[in-house]
Scaffold this motif. Structure first.
Motif, mmCIF file in Angstrom:
data_model
loop_
_atom_site.group_PDB
_atom_site.id
_atom_site.type_symbol
_atom_site.label_atom_id
_atom_site.label_comp_id
_atom_site.label_asym_id
_atom_site.label_seq_id
_atom_site.Cartn_x
_atom_site.Cartn_y
_atom_site.Cartn_z
ATOM 1 N N THR A 438 118.845 33.325 90.577
ATOM 2 C CA THR A 438 117.853 34.288 91.051
ATOM 3 C C THR A 438 116.598 34.173 90.210
ATOM 4 O OG1 THR A 438 118.714 36.046 89.618
ATOM 5 C CG2 THR A 438 119.594 35.935 91.858
ATOM 6 N N ALA A 439 115.492 34.646 90.768
ATOM 7 C CA ALA A 439 114.205 34.506 90.087
ATOM 8 C C ALA A 439 114.158 35.295 88.791
ATOM 9 C CB ALA A 439 113.081 34.954 91.023
ATOM 10 N N ASP A 440 114.738 36.505 88.769
ATOM 11 C CA ASP A 440 114.618 37.328 87.568
ATOM 12 C C ASP A 440 115.392 36.742 86.394
ATOM 13 O OD1 ASP A 440 116.851 37.939 89.106
ATOM 14 O OD2 ASP A 440 116.836 40.069 88.691
ATOM 15 N N VAL A 441 116.629 36.295 86.628
ATOM 16 C CA VAL A 441 117.403 35.698 85.543
ATOM 17 C C VAL A 441 116.773 34.367 85.114
ATOM 18 C CG1 VAL A 441 119.657 34.838 84.824
ATOM 19 C CG2 VAL A 441 119.522 36.845 86.304
ATOM 20 N N THR A 442 116.345 33.576 86.086
ATOM 21 C CA THR A 442 115.686 32.310 85.768
ATOM 22 C C THR A 442 114.442 32.554 84.924
ATOM 23 O OG1 THR A 442 116.520 31.296 87.800
ATOM 24 C CG2 THR A 442 114.617 30.251 86.757
ATOM 25 N N ALA A 443 113.682 33.558 85.290
ATOM 26 C CA ALA A 443 112.470 33.879 84.532
ATOM 27 C C ALA A 443 112.800 34.219 83.085
ATOM 28 C CB ALA A 443 111.731 35.036 85.192
ATOM 29 N N ARG A 444 113.867 34.966 82.880
ATOM 30 C CA ARG A 444 114.233 35.320 81.507
ATOM 31 C C ARG A 444 114.594 34.069 80.704
ATOM 32 N NH1 ARG A 444 113.139 39.603 82.988
ATOM 33 N NH2 ARG A 444 115.056 40.485 83.808
ATOM 34 N N CYS A 445 115.306 33.136 81.328
ATOM 35 C CA CYS A 445 115.692 31.910 80.629
ATOM 36 C C CYS A 445 114.470 31.034 80.348
ATOM 37 C CB CYS A 445 116.733 31.145 81.445
ATOM 38 S SG CYS A 445 118.292 32.052 81.665
ATOM 39 N N VAL A 446 113.550 30.957 81.304
ATOM 40 C CA VAL A 446 112.300 30.231 81.087
ATOM 41 C C VAL A 446 111.520 30.880 79.942
ATOM 42 C CG1 VAL A 446 110.035 29.728 82.099
ATOM 43 C CG2 VAL A 446 112.122 29.300 83.413
ATOM 44 N N SER A 447 111.455 32.202 79.948
ATOM 45 C CA SER A 447 110.746 32.914 78.886
ATOM 46 C C SER A 447 111.318 32.566 77.517
ATOM 47 C CB SER A 447 110.842 34.425 79.111
ATOM 48 O OG SER A 447 110.084 34.836 80.221
ATOM 49 N N LEU A 496 105.869 32.851 83.282
ATOM 50 C CA LEU A 496 104.775 31.909 83.514
ATOM 51 C C LEU A 496 103.766 31.954 82.373
ATOM 52 C CD1 LEU A 496 104.190 32.417 87.351
ATOM 53 C CD2 LEU A 496 105.456 30.577 86.221
ATOM 54 N N ASN A 497 103.483 33.148 81.896
ATOM 55 C CA ASN A 497 102.568 33.272 80.767
ATOM 56 C C ASN A 497 103.113 32.554 79.542
ATOM 57 O OD1 ASN A 497 100.488 34.417 78.974
ATOM 58 N ND2 ASN A 497 102.158 35.693 78.235
ATOM 59 N N ALA A 498 104.385 32.763 79.249
ATOM 60 C CA ALA A 498 104.992 32.123 78.080
ATOM 61 C C ALA A 498 105.008 30.610 78.221
ATOM 62 C CB ALA A 498 106.409 32.651 77.876
ATOM 63 N N ALA A 499 105.144 30.139 79.459
ATOM 64 C CA ALA A 499 105.215 28.706 79.716
ATOM 65 C C ALA A 499 103.842 28.058 79.830
ATOM 66 C CB ALA A 499 106.017 28.442 80.993
ATOM 67 N N GLY A 500 102.789 28.834 79.646
ATOM 68 C CA GLY A 500 101.448 28.268 79.672
ATOM 69 C C GLY A 500 100.820 28.163 81.038
ATOM 70 N N VAL A 501 101.379 28.847 82.023
ATOM 71 C CA VAL A 501 100.779 28.866 83.370
ATOM 72 C C VAL A 501 99.763 30.006 83.380
ATOM 73 C CG1 VAL A 501 101.211 29.079 85.836
ATOM 74 C CG2 VAL A 501 102.913 27.980 84.368
ATOM 75 N N GLY A 502 98.498 29.678 83.444
ATOM 76 C CA GLY A 502 97.446 30.653 83.213
ATOM 77 C C GLY A 502 97.097 31.510 84.410
#
Length: 632
Positions: A438-447, A496-502
């Motif tokens: 899911t997007a929310d869990v994936t986002a946390r792992c990306v973060s 996205l912010n943490a990953a450098g996507v502005g």
């Protein structure tokens, strides 16, 4: 004004921290869990707990809706026939007269919705256990299922953790078909209309698969008595072994109420004495979920200490209360699961353990969401605490990346748990049998990965591609574990912010425009649980809540909008709605259990998320920055 609001909120949150450094707040679901607790006591023919039952009765009566006369699945939610039947049954078991006004109105609403024949599978099982409904209406799940090899299309390994732990003891109960031993012999015949009613499914189904599985269910029912006795006993023994290995002592099977209650009934049906260590521990685990007040009581579906502690630690660090956060991290460190290869290992056997569970103890079922949040909190404190948490951080990251699914995303508990055809099983009418990415869990792992400095790796690019595919046309992201599109969008914008996507990236710009467009006129944000409707049509507005407003603000600030009027209005709403005690009131449910089926009211959410958002706003304005380096 903001400084004062932050200081008051931080002091109030600090006052709720336990002496050993952790936080845990009440976790409230709907009427079903307290109703099932009452029914369980009577099923086991336990001594009458009159005072406790009276308090639970008052709770159930209070949360009944005066609008539709029954019970919904969340605060101010629509009528739900399954929840209403359970609540009615429990109140009748407690001793409420059927001709009492609240019972008569609830009964009329239930009958108008098709009566007890229209309830979901788990409610049909509950009725059958009391002889209040026929076992014939329960889809057949033979215990031999536990013996199926991994390649078989229908196996427990292909189900989610919560389904697995709930189903295994149910396999034994469905085979033995016990009937309650309660002396009162209370039934609910008055809730049946006399007509068969097809229950309304809450699953996304495919007609051909549904026809196939319905035909299979019919064949299993006809052949139920034909299983060899030796094979059946072997299957039951395997079920018992599965449950016993995962009992978690007094924390219970899977550390979730339905599985815990089913394990108690399984041991009872198999003739285990009340003082047998396994049965006694399973029974005690349920008592630890009770919340007993002066006037009311209810039973929680589980407890959330790791989740609450990690999130509260982030909020405290944001507010400058580092000593409080450090005490929390000291409590979290020894709760990392390092030695148990849980059920997740059947899919990823070569990955070393290293995650954290949601509850006090649930070693077989750590989850990616908690793990990522804990790792980010520990990493955030490294400049102050030194290397004390380095090994924990490294093991948490190793376990997390080892469970990335093939599509680039992460699920909550397992990798690649996306066997969508299983949602067509008659048993799976709740539509919550699986744990896909899911997007929310994936986002946390990306973060988490981005916060540790990872950029451009194959796994990071795969995860970002997954998030890009998951963005909806309106700019939002679905939130599986929080309500709903606000939660998902906050999570992804932080990643996205943490990953450098502005902010200039189209993905980010669309999300900012969406969050701005759905802001309430009062400056806050709100979203109703009905946004999980079967058609997933999108955000459904609701009165502003403290937690959803905080999520929107954190997401917008991560997207560089700290100086926008939208953020200023949201901050003003939080400041204006802060109570005298420094916290925020919030009755509405903003936590997700299972979409369309089970929702959660995290009592901690309006305590730490608004503090986090206000403190971040203050910090960014002081530094004249547009974003922060942290993943959350």
């Amino acid at each position: 004004m903001i400084d004062q609001a932050v200081d008051r909120a931080a002091a109030a949150l600090a006052a709720t921290q336990r002496p050993d450094g952790h936080w845990v707040f009440e976790l409230e679901a709907d009427a079903t869990i307290p109703a099932e607790y009452v029914l369980l006591r009577h099923y086991l023919s336990e001594p009458v707990a009159a005072e406790l039952e009276a308090k639970i009765g008052r709770y159930l009566r209070r949360i009944r809706s005066d609008t539709h006369d029954g019970w919904g699945l969340f605060h101010a939610g629509d009528f739900d026939v399954s929840a209403s039947v359970k609540a009615y049954f429990a109140l009748k078991m407690i001793g409420d007269p059927v001709d009492a006004p609240h019972m008569a109105r609830a009964r009329a609403a239930i009958l108008a919705a098709g009566g007890a024949a229209a309830v979901n599978v788990f409610t049909r099982i509950q009725l059958a256990l009391f002889g209040a409904g026929p076992w014939a209406t329960v889809p057949t799940m033979p215990p031999e299922l536990i013996l199926a090899p991994r390649w078989f299309p229908i196996t427990l390994a292909k189900m989610s953790y919560w389904a697995r732990t709930v189903v295994v003891p149910l396999l034994v109960l469905a085979a033995l078909k016990p009937v309650a031993r309660n002396a009162k012999r209370v039934l609910v015949d008055e809730l049946y209309t006399g007509e068969a009613v097809a229950p309304t499914t809450k699953a996304d189904t495919t007609p051909m698969w549904t026809l196939f599985f319905n035909a299979l269910d019919g064949a299993l029912k006809r052949g139920d008595r034909l299983w060899p006795k030796g094979l059946r006993q072997r299957a039951i023994d395997r079920c018992v072994a599965f449950v016993t290995e995962r009992l978690n002592g007094v924390d219970g099977l899977g550390a979730i109420y339905p599985a815990m209650a089913n394990s108690v009934m399984m041991f009872d049906a198999l003739g285990y004495a009340e003082d047998h260590p396994a049965r006694a521990a399973a029974r005690e685990s349920l008592e630890r979920l009770l919340v007993i007040g002066d006037d009311e009581a209810y039973c929680q579906p589980c407890v959330s200490p790791v989740w609450d502690t990690a999130l509260a630690a982030h909020a405290m660090m944001e507010a400058g209360e580092d000593a409080r956060a450090d005490a929390a991290l000291d409590w979290l460190r020894p709760r990392q699961v390092l030695d148990v290869a849980g059920d997740w290992a059947s899919e990823r056997p070569h990955v070393r353990p290293g995650g954290w569970a949601f509850q006090y103890n649930n070693d077989h079922y750590p989850d990616l969401d908690d793990t990522a949040v804990v790792v980010m909190a520990m990493d955030r404190a490294r400049g102050r605490t030194g290397p004390v948490n380095d090994e924990a951080i490294d093991r948490g990251i190793e376990w997390t990346v080892g469970l990335q699914s093939r599509n680039g995303g992460w699920g909550a508990f397992d990798a690649d748990n996306a066997y969508e055809y299983l949602n067509n099983l008659p048993f799976a009418d709740h539509g919550a049998l699986l744990d896909p990415p899911t997007a929310d869990v994936t986002a946390r792992c990306v973060s988490m990965l981005a916060q540790r400095g990872e950029r451009g790796s194959a796994r990071m690019m795969a995860a970002l591609d997954y998030l890009a595919r998951e963005q909806r046309a309106d700019g939002s992201w679905f939130g599986r574990w929080g309500v709903n599109y606000i939660y998902g969008t906050w999570s992804v914008l932080c990643a996205l912010n943490a990953a450098g996507v502005g902010p200039e990236h189209p993905m980010v710009a669309k999300a900012v425009a969406w969050l701005t467009a759905i802001q309430n006129a009062d400056g806050g944000w709100g979203e109703d649980c009905d946004s999980y409707a079967l058609d997933y049509a999108g955000h459904r507005g609701a009165p502003s809540t403290a937690s959803q407003t905080a999520w929107a603000l954190l997401g917008l600030m991560a997207a560089g909008q700290v100086d926008s009027d939208t953020v200023a209005l949201g901050v003003a709403w939080l400041a204006a709605n802060q109570a005298e005690d420094g916290l925020w009131a919030q009755e509405r449910y903003t936590g997700g259990g299972f979409p369309r089926v089970f929702y959660l009211r995290y009592h901690g959410y309006p305590k730490y998320f608004p503090l986090w958002a206000l403190a971040r706003y203050r910090n960014l304005k002081r530094s004249n920055a547009q974003a922060v380096e942290y993943g959350m």
